[in-house]
Design a protein around this motif. Structure first.
Motif, PDB file in Angstrom:
ATOM      1  N   GLY A   1      -6.420   0.528  -4.262  1.00 32.36           N
ATOM      2  CA  GLY A   1      -7.086  -0.768  -4.292  1.00 32.36           C
ATOM      3  C   GLY A   1      -8.015  -0.901  -5.482  1.00 32.36           C
ATOM      4  O   GLY A   1      -8.049  -1.940  -6.153  1.00 32.36           O
TER       5      GLY A   1
ATOM      6  N   GLY B   1       0.831  -1.198   0.000  1.00 37.02           N
ATOM      7  CA  GLY B   1       0.000   0.000   0.000  1.00 37.02           C
ATOM      8  C   GLY B   1       0.865   1.247   0.000  1.00 37.02           C
ATOM      9  O   GLY B   1       2.097   1.182  -0.016  1.00 37.02           O
TER      10      GLY B   1
ATOM     11  N   LEU C   1      -6.729  -0.481   1.520  1.00 31.94           N
ATOM     12  CA  LEU C   1      -6.568  -0.895   0.129  1.00 31.94           C
ATOM     13  C   LEU C   1      -7.573  -1.983  -0.255  1.00 31.94           C
ATOM     14  O   LEU C   1      -7.982  -2.094  -1.413  1.00 31.94           O
ATOM     15  CB  LEU C   1      -5.135  -1.388  -0.082  1.00 31.94           C
ATOM     16  N   GLU C   2      -8.004  -2.774   0.736  1.00 35.99           N
ATOM     17  CA  GLU C   2      -8.899  -3.899   0.471  1.00 35.99           C
ATOM     18  C   GLU C   2     -10.322  -3.470   0.144  1.00 35.99           C
ATOM     19  O   GLU C   2     -11.112  -4.264  -0.368  1.00 35.99           O
ATOM     20  CB  GLU C   2      -8.942  -4.831   1.679  1.00 35.99           C
TER      21      GLU C   2
ATOM     22  N   LEU D   1      -7.155 -10.856  -4.109  1.00 36.44           N
ATOM     23  CA  LEU D   1      -6.304 -10.498  -2.976  1.00 36.44           C
ATOM     24  C   LEU D   1      -5.694 -11.724  -2.286  1.00 36.44           C
ATOM     25  O   LEU D   1      -6.377 -12.699  -1.992  1.00 36.44           O
ATOM     26  CB  LEU D   1      -7.116  -9.707  -1.954  1.00 36.44           C
TER      27      LEU D   1
ATOM     28  N   LEU E   1     -10.748  -3.410  -3.740  1.00 36.82           N
ATOM     29  CA  LEU E   1     -10.053  -4.460  -4.484  1.00 36.82           C
ATOM     30  C   LEU E   1     -10.885  -5.745  -4.392  1.00 36.82           C
ATOM     31  O   LEU E   1     -11.297  -6.143  -3.305  1.00 36.82           O
ATOM     32  CB  LEU E   1      -8.666  -4.704  -3.891  1.00 36.82           C
TER      33      LEU E   1
END
Length: 210
Positions: free
Chosen positions: A147, A131, A167-168, A176, A171
């Motif tokens: 993300g 990140g 960031l998740e 991931l 995404l």
């Protein structure tokens, strides 16, 4: 002579009360395959550059070379031998991976341009990232944007112990893979045998990456 980039001229016109010349990548004739190719003196020259921002540095280098009377026959050769410093968007082959190493110091705009540059490549695409860091109040917002942009990759290894890394948020979960370290990520990468692009976006030391 004083040369200023087009970006500076556009941003600070009220301060430029002196003579100068403008440079930008608009001064170049170029095409793009995976890398950029420059048309110069009736030659088409492959460069090691992946993104347009890198071309502005080449544009001013050519202008200064011409100003210093470097032969126009020699300049194409010099362009073709340019080497990018390690970990600053340089590329190299490692086993079945074409590694794009941007592990020195990533920023959001630069990473977005890299992702745009490779998104249509047919090879399997893997990113390693921790990140974006050192952003203060912008940390959460910028990592959310990152993300979202990383969805052009097939897999994203997130190197982090943060159970709720921003960031998740955008995404896609099937892309991931969370790991605790570069070492763990590289162990996981051994399962990928097909020709792939490996994009390094997380900071790592020269010694370890070698």
């Amino acid at each position: 002579k004083i040369y200023l980039s087009q970006e500076i001229v556009d941003k600070y016109p009220n301060y430029l009360n002196f003579d100068y010349e403008i440079y930008s990548n608009k001064n170049l004739k170029y095409t793009k395959d995976f890398y950029y190719y420059i048309q110069y003196n009736n030659s088409l020259i492959k460069t090691p550059f992946l993104i347009k921002k890198q071309l502005s540095s080449l544009a001013i280098a050519i202008e200064i070379a011409e100003e210093l009377k470097v032969s126009k026959q020699k300049i194409p050769f010099l362009i073709s031998t340019i080497e990018i410093p390690q970990r600053r968007l340089n590329c190299y082959q490692y086993d079945n991976f074409l590694v794009i190493d941007n592990s020195y110091n990533g920023n959001l705009e630069g990473i977005k341009e890299i992702l745009e540059s490779i998104k249509d490549d047919n090879r399997y695409k893997i990113a390693l990232t921790g990140g974006l860091i050192e952003l203060g109040k912008k940390y959460t917002d910028y990592n959310i944007i990152l993300g979202e942009k990383l969805n052009v990759m097939d897999k994203v290894f997130l190197i982090s112990n943060d159970k709720n890394h921003p960031l998740e948020k955008y995404l896609k979960s099937e892309k991931l893979i969370k790991v605790n370290s570069y070492i763990e990520a590289f162990q996981e990468l051994k399962q990928y045998q097909e020709e792939s692009i490996l994009l390094l976006l997380s900071k790592g030391s020269n010694v370890f990456l070698q």
